[in-house]
Design a protein around this motif. Structure first.
Motif, PDB file in Angstrom:
ATOM      1  N   ARG A   1       0.841  -1.198   0.000  1.00  0.00           N
ATOM      2  CA  ARG A   1       0.000   0.000   0.000  1.00  0.00           C
ATOM      3  C   ARG A   1       0.871   1.242   0.000  1.00  0.00           C
ATOM      4  O   ARG A   1       1.903   1.299   0.677  1.00  0.00           O
ATOM      5  CB  ARG A   1      -0.898   0.004   1.237  1.00  0.00           C
ATOM      6  N   VAL A   2       0.468   2.246  -0.769  1.00  0.00           N
ATOM      7  CA  VAL A   2       1.135   3.551  -0.801  1.00  0.00           C
ATOM      8  C   VAL A   2       0.116   4.598  -0.367  1.00  0.00           C
ATOM      9  O   VAL A   2      -0.993   4.673  -0.927  1.00  0.00           O
ATOM     10  CB  VAL A   2       1.683   3.878  -2.204  1.00  0.00           C
ATOM     11  N   THR A   3       0.476   5.392   0.630  1.00  0.00           N
ATOM     12  CA  THR A   3      -0.443   6.387   1.192  1.00  0.00           C
ATOM     13  C   THR A   3       0.108   7.788   1.011  1.00  0.00           C
ATOM     14  O   THR A   3       1.301   8.035   1.225  1.00  0.00           O
ATOM     15  CB  THR A   3      -0.660   6.139   2.701  1.00  0.00           C
ATOM     16  N   ALA A   4      -0.750   8.702   0.599  1.00  0.00           N
ATOM     17  CA  ALA A   4      -0.388  10.120   0.526  1.00  0.00           C
ATOM     18  C   ALA A   4      -1.326  10.891   1.451  1.00  0.00           C
ATOM     19  O   ALA A   4      -2.550  10.763   1.359  1.00  0.00           O
ATOM     20  CB  ALA A   4      -0.511  10.645  -0.898  1.00  0.00           C
ATOM     21  N   SER A   5      -0.735  11.670   2.361  1.00  0.00           N
ATOM     22  CA  SER A   5      -1.549  12.435   3.301  1.00  0.00           C
ATOM     23  C   SER A   5      -1.192  13.912   3.208  1.00  0.00           C
ATOM     24  O   SER A   5      -0.067  14.278   2.855  1.00  0.00           O
ATOM     25  CB  SER A   5      -1.319  11.933   4.732  1.00  0.00           C
ATOM     26  N   VAL A   6      -2.170  14.743   3.545  1.00  0.00           N
ATOM     27  CA  VAL A   6      -1.976  16.194   3.564  1.00  0.00           C
ATOM     28  C   VAL A   6      -2.316  16.688   4.963  1.00  0.00           C
ATOM     29  O   VAL A   6      -3.428  16.457   5.453  1.00  0.00           O
ATOM     30  CB  VAL A   6      -2.858  16.902   2.519  1.00  0.00           C
ATOM     31  N   THR A   7      -1.366  17.356   5.609  1.00  0.00           N
ATOM     32  CA  THR A   7      -1.585  17.891   6.959  1.00  0.00           C
ATOM     33  C   THR A   7      -1.113  19.339   7.006  1.00  0.00           C
ATOM     34  O   THR A   7      -0.300  19.776   6.192  1.00  0.00           O
ATOM     35  CB  THR A   7      -0.822  17.069   8.018  1.00  0.00           C
ATOM     36  N   CYS A   8      -1.619  20.067   7.994  1.00  0.00           N
ATOM     37  CA  CYS A   8      -1.242  21.467   8.186  1.00  0.00           C
ATOM     38  C   CYS A   8      -0.818  21.690   9.630  1.00  0.00           C
ATOM     39  O   CYS A   8      -1.468  21.188  10.558  1.00  0.00           O
ATOM     40  CB  CYS A   8      -2.406  22.404   7.866  1.00  0.00           C
ATOM     41  N   LYS A   9       0.249  22.430   9.798  1.00  0.00           N
ATOM     42  CA  LYS A   9       0.677  22.829  11.133  1.00  0.00           C
ATOM     43  C   LYS A   9       1.176  24.253  11.041  1.00  0.00           C
ATOM     44  O   LYS A   9       2.128  24.528  10.306  1.00  0.00           O
ATOM     45  CB  LYS A   9       1.773  21.900  11.658  1.00  0.00           C
ATOM     46  N   ASP A  10       0.529  25.139  11.765  1.00  0.00           N
ATOM     47  CA  ASP A  10       0.808  26.576  11.667  1.00  0.00           C
ATOM     48  C   ASP A  10       0.604  26.999  10.217  1.00  0.00           C
ATOM     49  O   ASP A  10      -0.473  26.825   9.676  1.00  0.00           O
ATOM     50  CB  ASP A  10       2.220  26.883  12.167  1.00  0.00           C
TER      51      ASP A  10
ATOM     52  N   PHE B   1       8.411  10.236   2.341  1.00  0.00           N
ATOM     53  CA  PHE B   1       8.936  11.476   1.781  1.00  0.00           C
ATOM     54  C   PHE B   1       7.916  12.582   2.040  1.00  0.00           C
ATOM     55  O   PHE B   1       6.722  12.408   1.756  1.00  0.00           O
ATOM     56  CB  PHE B   1       9.185  11.336   0.279  1.00  0.00           C
ATOM     57  N   THR B   2       8.393  13.702   2.571  1.00  0.00           N
ATOM     58  CA  THR B   2       7.493  14.800   2.937  1.00  0.00           C
ATOM     59  C   THR B   2       7.879  16.067   2.211  1.00  0.00           C
ATOM     60  O   THR B   2       9.013  16.550   2.334  1.00  0.00           O
ATOM     61  CB  THR B   2       7.526  15.055   4.458  1.00  0.00           C
ATOM     62  N   LEU B   3       6.928  16.592   1.441  1.00  0.00           N
ATOM     63  CA  LEU B   3       7.108  17.862   0.729  1.00  0.00           C
ATOM     64  C   LEU B   3       6.419  18.950   1.546  1.00  0.00           C
ATOM     65  O   LEU B   3       5.205  18.892   1.757  1.00  0.00           O
ATOM     66  CB  LEU B   3       6.506  17.756  -0.672  1.00  0.00           C
ATOM     67  N   SER B   4       7.198  19.926   2.029  1.00  0.00           N
ATOM     68  CA  SER B   4       6.656  20.992   2.890  1.00  0.00           C
ATOM     69  C   SER B   4       6.601  22.304   2.128  1.00  0.00           C
ATOM     70  O   SER B   4       7.598  22.722   1.524  1.00  0.00           O
ATOM     71  CB  SER B   4       7.525  21.155   4.140  1.00  0.00           C
ATOM     72  N   LEU B   5       5.442  22.970   2.172  1.00  0.00           N
ATOM     73  CA  LEU B   5       5.224  24.214   1.434  1.00  0.00           C
ATOM     74  C   LEU B   5       4.537  25.237   2.331  1.00  0.00           C
ATOM     75  O   LEU B   5       3.896  24.889   3.330  1.00  0.00           O
ATOM     76  CB  LEU B   5       4.352  23.952   0.192  1.00  0.00           C
ATOM     77  N   GLN B   6       4.656  26.495   1.946  1.00  0.00           N
ATOM     78  CA  GLN B   6       4.005  27.577   2.691  1.00  0.00           C
ATOM     79  C   GLN B   6       2.515  27.596   2.386  1.00  0.00           C
ATOM     80  O   GLN B   6       2.100  27.584   1.222  1.00  0.00           O
ATOM     81  CB  GLN B   6       4.636  28.917   2.297  1.00  0.00           C
ATOM     82  N   ARG B   7       1.680  27.620   3.411  1.00  0.00           N
ATOM     83  CA  ARG B   7       0.248  27.669   3.226  1.00  0.00           C
ATOM     84  C   ARG B   7      -0.199  29.040   2.730  1.00  0.00           C
ATOM     85  O   ARG B   7       0.372  30.067   3.123  1.00  0.00           O
ATOM     86  CB  ARG B   7      -0.469  27.332   4.537  1.00  0.00           C
ATOM     87  N   PHE B   8      -1.196  29.034   1.865  1.00  0.00           N
ATOM     88  CA  PHE B   8      -1.723  30.299   1.338  1.00  0.00           C
ATOM     89  C   PHE B   8      -3.157  30.483   1.786  1.00  0.00           C
ATOM     90  O   PHE B   8      -3.995  29.593   1.609  1.00  0.00           O
ATOM     91  CB  PHE B   8      -1.650  30.315  -0.199  1.00  0.00           C
ATOM     92  N   GLU B   9      -3.425  31.627   2.355  1.00  0.00           N
ATOM     93  CA  GLU B   9      -4.791  31.955   2.758  1.00  0.00           C
ATOM     94  C   GLU B   9      -5.126  33.346   2.229  1.00  0.00           C
ATOM     95  O   GLU B   9      -4.363  34.300   2.424  1.00  0.00           O
ATOM     96  CB  GLU B   9      -4.945  31.920   4.284  1.00  0.00           C
ATOM     97  N   GLU B  10      -6.247  33.448   1.559  1.00  0.00           N
ATOM     98  CA  GLU B  10      -6.660  34.730   1.013  1.00  0.00           C
ATOM     99  C   GLU B  10      -7.050  35.687   2.138  1.00  0.00           C
ATOM    100  O   GLU B  10      -7.742  35.294   3.084  1.00  0.00           O
ATOM    101  CB  GLU B  10      -7.848  34.564   0.058  1.00  0.00           C
ATOM    102  N   SER B  11      -6.575  36.905   2.031  1.00  0.00           N
ATOM    103  CA  SER B  11      -6.951  37.910   3.043  1.00  0.00           C
ATOM    104  C   SER B  11      -8.363  38.381   2.770  1.00  0.00           C
ATOM    105  O   SER B  11      -8.793  38.524   1.644  1.00  0.00           O
ATOM    106  CB  SER B  11      -5.980  39.107   2.963  1.00  0.00           C
TER     107      SER B  11
END
Length: 370
Positions: A280-289, A359-369
């Protein structure tokens, strides 16, 4: 104290005063000469230069140097001069011509080596003007380009050679339909590998060359994972590998959707390639700060600790034989790294042999003002 002793003490004191005065006068004279050699206005101009700049005196010391020259380790405010620069100044005086050369400079507590390009122009019999620039990164980039060209040539030879050999075999066995079909299948496999290699070479060349300017759009990360899974579905089905998406959060990032899909697809393809059938191969998306993490987890063969530091290098394969069997080019993870860098992010790995890898790809979260 006897009169004679008083006389001797007085003479000694007077002599000391005279010697001190002479020393101060000599020092003041030197400072005047230095100011005459390098006037105040010239010092202001030299100090404003972005490059390192040094006015070299005939006594192998710096008449004046700016802060950049000091930062490069070529000259100190007290006039001390790097030995190699002083030698080049002597050469400039001897030839009466401009002298250019790269100088190795050791700096810092660890003695890290920098390559500094120095250009020295003789002004007169007493002064030489030196301009210096740090070429360390340029040298490293040139070495990387040369290494890349050598690696590309080496990697292309394998499938091209295999295709040539297979074509000769088919030609010699043209009257045997079974052998022709068997080697035709192998030729198709080598052709696919060659096509993939060329495509990835083009992709990483564009990423490193800065030609792929990012279209900064608002990108749905969950959509990126879905699209990457769709692209990898055929290979996963062939090995009976389950693709599982854990998308409880649906954040957005600012970036190029196509590049992000390519990066996640490479991670998923790797996970499928290095997993056993039925896994099994799992891809997850999580957010922290403010950080979005896309993690691709497999139950594959894992990666040894000594290889984990190098797997993001171009053409590096932890298991070359296994990589050839799976059609790996050694460029996929390097592409992921450069996509992450172009988005101001990073990619990391956790792995244990016989357990699997994440393997973890970390990116800056974008939130519309609002």
């Amino acid at each position: 104290m006897t009169p004679l002793a008083w006389l001797v003490a007085s003479l000694a004191f007077g002599l000391g005063v005279i010697v001190g005065a002479l020393a101060l006068r000599r020092r003041a004279k030197k400072e005047v000469v230095a100011r005459m050699l390098v006037p105040h206005r010239t010092r202001q101009i030299v100090a404003a230069l972005q490059s390192g700049a040094i006015v070299v005196r005939r006594d192998r010391r710096a008449g004046y140097s700016n802060h950049t020259a000091a930062a490069l380790g070529l000259a100190r405010p007290d006039g001390a001069l790097h030995e190699a620069v002083a030698d080049l100044a002597e050469k400039a005086w001897a030839t009466g011509e401009v002298v250019e050369e790269d100088v190795e400079v050791r700096r810092g507590v660890l003695g890290s080596v920098s390559i500094v390009h120095v250009r020295l122009t003789p002004i007169d019999d007493e002064l030489v003007f030196a301009v210096a620039n740090d070429n360390t990164e340029q040298r490293a980039a040139e070495a990387t380009r040369r290494e890349f060209a050598v690696n590309v040539s080496h990697e292309l030879k394998t499938p091209i050679g295999a295709l040539s050999l297979l074509a000769e075999t088919i030609e010699s066995a043209s009257d045997d339909p079974v052998m022709v079909r068997e080697f035709a299948v192998k030729m198709r496999r080598e052709a696919r590998r060659l096509t993939k290699l060329i495509q990835e070479i083009i992709q990483i060349s564009r990423l490193q060359g800065g030609e792929s300017v990012l279209d900064h759009d608002q990108v749905d990360v969950a959509g990126v994972v879905h699209e990457a899974f769709e692209g990898a579905a055929l290979a996963a089905e062939a090995k009976r590998i389950s693709l599982v998406a854990d998308l409880r959060e649906r954040p957005h990032v600012l970036g190029d959707r196509d590049l992000l899909v390519m990066a996640v697809r490479n991670l998923v393809d790797n996970a499928v390639s290095y997993s056993d059938p039925g896994a099994r191969v799992t891809a997850s998306v999580t957010c922290k700060d403010d950080i979005v993490s896309i993690a691709v987890l497999d139950q594959g063969i894992g990666i040894d600790a000594q290889d984990q530091e190098r797997i993001f290098e171009r053409f590096y394969r932890a298991d070359p034989a296994r990589a050839r069997d799976t059609g790996g080019t050694g460029l996929g993870l390097s592409i992921v790294k450069h996509v992450a860098l172009q988005h101001g992010g990073a990619v990391t790995v956790w792995s244990q042999p016989s357990v699997g890898s994440t393997f973890t790809l970390s990116l800056q979260r974008f939130e519309e003002s609002e």
